[in-house]
Design a protein around this motif. Structure first.
Motif, short mmCIF file in Angstrom:
data_model
loop_
_atom_site.label_atom_id
_atom_site.label_comp_id
_atom_site.label_asym_id
_atom_site.label_seq_id
_atom_site.Cartn_x
_atom_site.Cartn_y
_atom_site.Cartn_z
N TYR A 46 0.84 -1.19 0.00
CA TYR A 46 0.00 0.00 0.00
C TYR A 46 0.87 1.24 0.00
CZ TYR A 46 -3.78 -3.15 1.13
OH TYR A 46 -4.70 -4.16 1.09
N ASP A 47 0.30 2.31 -0.49
CA ASP A 47 0.98 3.59 -0.46
C ASP A 47 0.86 4.17 0.95
OD1 ASP A 47 2.42 5.68 -1.46
OD2 ASP A 47 0.74 6.63 -2.49
N TYR A 48 1.87 4.90 1.38
CA TYR A 48 1.82 5.53 2.70
C TYR A 48 0.74 6.60 2.70
CZ TYR A 48 2.96 8.83 6.35
OH TYR A 48 2.88 9.69 7.42
N SER A 49 -0.09 6.58 3.72
CA SER A 49 -1.13 7.59 3.89
C SER A 49 -1.04 8.12 5.32
CB SER A 49 -2.51 6.96 3.67
OG SER A 49 -3.52 7.84 4.09
N PRO A 50 -0.77 9.43 5.49
CA PRO A 50 -0.68 9.97 6.85
C PRO A 50 -2.01 9.87 7.60
CG PRO A 50 -0.36 11.70 5.22
CD PRO A 50 -0.46 10.42 4.48
N ASP A 51 -3.13 9.88 6.88
CA ASP A 51 -4.42 9.74 7.54
C ASP A 51 -4.59 8.34 8.13
OD1 ASP A 51 -5.12 12.33 6.82
OD2 ASP A 51 -6.01 11.68 4.93
N TYR A 52 -4.04 7.34 7.46
CA TYR A 52 -4.20 5.96 7.91
C TYR A 52 -3.09 5.54 8.89
CZ TYR A 52 -5.27 1.00 7.67
OH TYR A 52 -5.61 -0.28 8.00
N LEU A 86 13.38 -5.20 -2.08
CA LEU A 86 12.73 -3.91 -1.90
C LEU A 86 12.40 -3.76 -0.43
CD1 LEU A 86 10.90 -1.53 -3.16
CD2 LEU A 86 9.10 -3.23 -3.05
N GLN A 87 12.83 -2.67 0.18
CA GLN A 87 12.53 -2.47 1.59
C GLN A 87 11.29 -1.63 1.73
OE1 GLN A 87 15.81 -1.60 4.05
NE2 GLN A 87 14.65 -2.12 5.86
N VAL A 88 10.38 -2.11 2.56
CA VAL A 88 9.12 -1.43 2.85
C VAL A 88 8.92 -1.49 4.36
CG1 VAL A 88 8.10 -1.97 0.60
CG2 VAL A 88 7.73 -3.52 2.52
N TYR A 89 7.77 -1.01 4.82
CA TYR A 89 7.42 -1.10 6.23
C TYR A 89 6.24 -2.03 6.41
CZ TYR A 89 10.50 2.71 7.43
OH TYR A 89 11.60 3.47 7.65
N ARG A 90 6.14 -2.53 7.63
CA ARG A 90 5.04 -3.42 7.96
C ARG A 90 4.46 -3.04 9.30
NH1 ARG A 90 5.51 -9.78 9.39
NH2 ARG A 90 3.32 -10.10 9.75
N ASN A 91 3.15 -3.09 9.39
CA ASN A 91 2.48 -3.01 10.69
C ASN A 91 1.33 -4.01 10.66
OD1 ASN A 91 0.41 -1.81 9.26
ND2 ASN A 91 0.43 0.10 10.38
N ARG A 92 0.45 -3.95 11.62
CA ARG A 92 -0.60 -4.97 11.72
C ARG A 92 -1.48 -5.05 10.48
NH1 ARG A 92 -2.08 -2.75 17.31
NH2 ARG A 92 -3.02 -1.31 15.88
N SER A 93 -1.61 -3.96 9.77
CA SER A 93 -2.53 -3.95 8.63
C SER A 93 -1.86 -4.28 7.31
CB SER A 93 -3.22 -2.60 8.53
OG SER A 93 -2.26 -1.59 8.30
N GLY A 94 -0.59 -4.63 7.31
CA GLY A 94 0.06 -5.05 6.07
C GLY A 94 1.33 -4.29 5.77
N PHE A 96 3.53 -1.45 3.54
CA PHE A 96 3.33 -0.18 2.87
C PHE A 96 4.68 0.46 2.55
CE2 PHE A 96 3.26 0.61 7.38
CZ PHE A 96 3.95 1.81 7.55
N LEU A 97 4.65 1.32 1.55
CA LEU A 97 5.85 2.00 1.08
C LEU A 97 6.20 3.15 2.02
CD1 LEU A 97 4.99 2.11 -2.70
CD2 LEU A 97 6.66 0.64 -1.58
N PRO A 98 7.46 3.52 2.08
CA PRO A 98 7.85 4.63 2.95
C PRO A 98 7.31 5.96 2.43
CG PRO A 98 9.71 3.90 1.64
CD PRO A 98 8.61 2.94 1.38
N PRO A 99 7.22 6.94 3.31
CA PRO A 99 6.77 8.27 2.89
C PRO A 99 7.72 8.87 1.85
CG PRO A 99 6.89 8.11 5.28
CD PRO A 99 7.50 6.89 4.73
#
Length: 129
Positions: A46-52, A86-94, A96-99
């Protein structure tokens, strides 16, 4: 008389054990992992979203940097020949790409800039609403 006390004690233990809090079990169902036609696990990014995800300046330490492997436009959690790391981030919801913020690139020292996502990765990422 002895059996009635034993029965009462066992009954109270069973009743109390039902009141003990249990830990949640996390299940990664079909929304988290899919499969390609070779049977390999495929993940959505997923794309990084500051709202999410929240403002990165305050929340990035809660994110876990992980390496995914891109091959022909799909992303895999396991390495195999021909796939690009490819390095990305992960949290409980899956995943996502870095900001894309200019200041972010200097903030998180855990992130390996050699495995930075390309513009094509940002185009493929699903939006978070």
């Amino acid at each position: 008389m002895h059996y009635s006390k034993l029965t009462a004690w066992v009954g109270s233990v069973v009743m109390l054990s039902a009141c003990v809090p249990s830990y949640a079990e996390v299940g990664y169902g079909p929304d988290y992992y899919g499969r390609d036609h070779y049977g390999r696990r495929v993940v959505e990014i997923y794309d990084y979203s500051p709202d999410y995800y929240g403002d990165w300046r305050y929340n990035y330490r809660r994110w876990s940097p992980v390496v995914l492997y891109e091959y022909r436009g799909r992303y895999y959690p396991n390495r195999f020949r021909g796939a690009r790391p490819l390095q990305v981030y992960r949290n409980r919801s899956g995943y996502f790409l870095p900001p894309r913020d200019r200041d972010w690139s200097r903030a998180d020292r855990r992130f390996d800039s050699r495995r930075r996502p390309t513009e094509r990765d940002y185009q493929r990422a699903r939006p978070r609403h």
